[in-house]
Design an enzyme around this catalytic site. Sequence first.
Site, PDB file in Angstrom:
ATOM      1  N   ILE A  15       0.812  -1.217   0.000  1.00 42.49           N
ATOM      2  CA  ILE A  15       0.000   0.000   0.000  1.00 42.49           C
ATOM      3  C   ILE A  15       0.847   1.269   0.000  1.00 42.49           C
ATOM      4  O   ILE A  15       0.307   2.379  -0.047  1.00 42.49           O
ATOM      5  CB  ILE A  15      -0.980   0.028   1.192  1.00 42.49           C
ATOM      6  CG1 ILE A  15      -0.228  -0.104   2.524  1.00 42.49           C
ATOM      7  CG2 ILE A  15      -2.030  -1.061   1.056  1.00 42.49           C
ATOM      8  CD1 ILE A  15      -1.134   0.026   3.745  1.00 42.49           C
ATOM      9  N   GLY A  18       8.601   3.802   0.263  1.00 45.91           N
ATOM     10  CA  GLY A  18       9.441   4.956   0.555  1.00 45.91           C
ATOM     11  C   GLY A  18      10.885   4.683   0.194  1.00 45.91           C
ATOM     12  O   GLY A  18      11.207   3.681  -0.461  1.00 45.91           O
ATOM     13  N   GLY A  21      11.973   1.481   2.494  1.00 44.52           N
ATOM     14  CA  GLY A  21      11.157   0.308   2.745  1.00 44.52           C
ATOM     15  C   GLY A  21       9.808   0.350   2.071  1.00 44.52           C
ATOM     16  O   GLY A  21       9.510   1.239   1.263  1.00 44.52           O
ATOM     17  N   LYS A  38       5.120  -1.664   8.142  1.00 44.35           N
ATOM     18  CA  LYS A  38       6.200  -0.945   7.475  1.00 44.35           C
ATOM     19  C   LYS A  38       7.482  -1.757   7.597  1.00 44.35           C
ATOM     20  O   LYS A  38       7.966  -2.008   8.705  1.00 44.35           O
ATOM     21  CB  LYS A  38       6.371   0.437   8.118  1.00 44.35           C
ATOM     22  CG  LYS A  38       7.386   1.332   7.454  1.00 44.35           C
ATOM     23  CD  LYS A  38       7.343   2.715   8.105  1.00 44.35           C
ATOM     24  CE  LYS A  38       8.258   3.695   7.425  1.00 44.35           C
ATOM     25  NZ  LYS A  38       8.160   5.047   8.037  1.00 44.35           N
ATOM     26  N   ASP A 132       9.961  16.691  10.652  1.00 44.08           N
ATOM     27  CA  ASP A 132       9.658  16.509   9.222  1.00 44.08           C
ATOM     28  C   ASP A 132       8.153  16.613   8.994  1.00 44.08           C
ATOM     29  O   ASP A 132       7.539  15.742   8.372  1.00 44.08           O
ATOM     30  CB  ASP A 132      10.197  15.175   8.722  1.00 44.08           C
ATOM     31  CG  ASP A 132      10.219  15.097   7.192  1.00 44.08           C
ATOM     32  OD1 ASP A 132      10.150  16.167   6.545  1.00 44.08           O
ATOM     33  OD2 ASP A 132      10.299  13.981   6.647  1.00 44.08           O
TER      34      ASP A 132
END
Length: 283
Positions: A15, A18, A21, A38, A132
Amino acid sequence: MCEALQNKYQLCDEIGRGRFGTIFRCFDHISNEFYACKLIHKHLLTDPTDRACLHNEPKYMTLLSPHPNILQIFDFFETDDILSIVLHLCQPLTLFDRIIDRPLPETQAASIIKQLLEALAHCHRHGIAHRDIKPDNILFDSSDNLKLADFGSAEWFGDGRSMSGVVGTPYYVAPEVLLGREYDEKVDVWSSGVIMYIMLAGIPPFYGESPAEIFEAVARANLRFPSRVFRSVSPAAKDLLRKMICRDASRRLSAEQALSKLSVMCTVGHPWILSGGETTDLT
């Protein structure tokens, strides 16, 4: 693949993806629930800074959970090759997807920024800066509640510790970060103000054709409200933007101050937040 992970969860479809990963939907046969898993591939972390940040995400998310506006962590597993983090499953579209084509009404923007500041106030009370904050890291659950995600760049600033190092994303990073100075958790408030600006205007406050030009514009921090895009934006919203996107971090609002939390500096919340984005007379 981690045997303990496979024993508890069934990995399903991919789904997300990045730099380091992949994110899968996974199913827990015991709870009969779907989650997001993740998988961070360690061999892709060639930079020492990235390797140092490897365990920040599960560590800080565990410390901050549960909170209604922070993505909840349920499990994590580690092998020599992969770090696996099991998280709350959210909608596929991020805040970036919601604002890429058009500005949002003030009432909707106020609801989103309030939830984001709630998440940040919780982080900052626990001595953690996200570092971030950007629309891509803002998710929504099935009930449309905001969930702040991706704590891979987060840093501990508790016990009066200052932070340093250039981290973040060009449009959203605070000027003190770019200038190589030590900084505090208010870098998150700056980034949140930039997001609020984009939600209301449909354009970023500081723009350039390249990362270097963007960084230069951010460092100047010449905040403007072009009449062609801000004609229908209330004075209260622009006032809050000035106090969040403030170049002088000592004068910049904290997340607590914007949210009417009890503090020594501010005991009332900003009127635009309290009114849910309704036009407010600041006189």
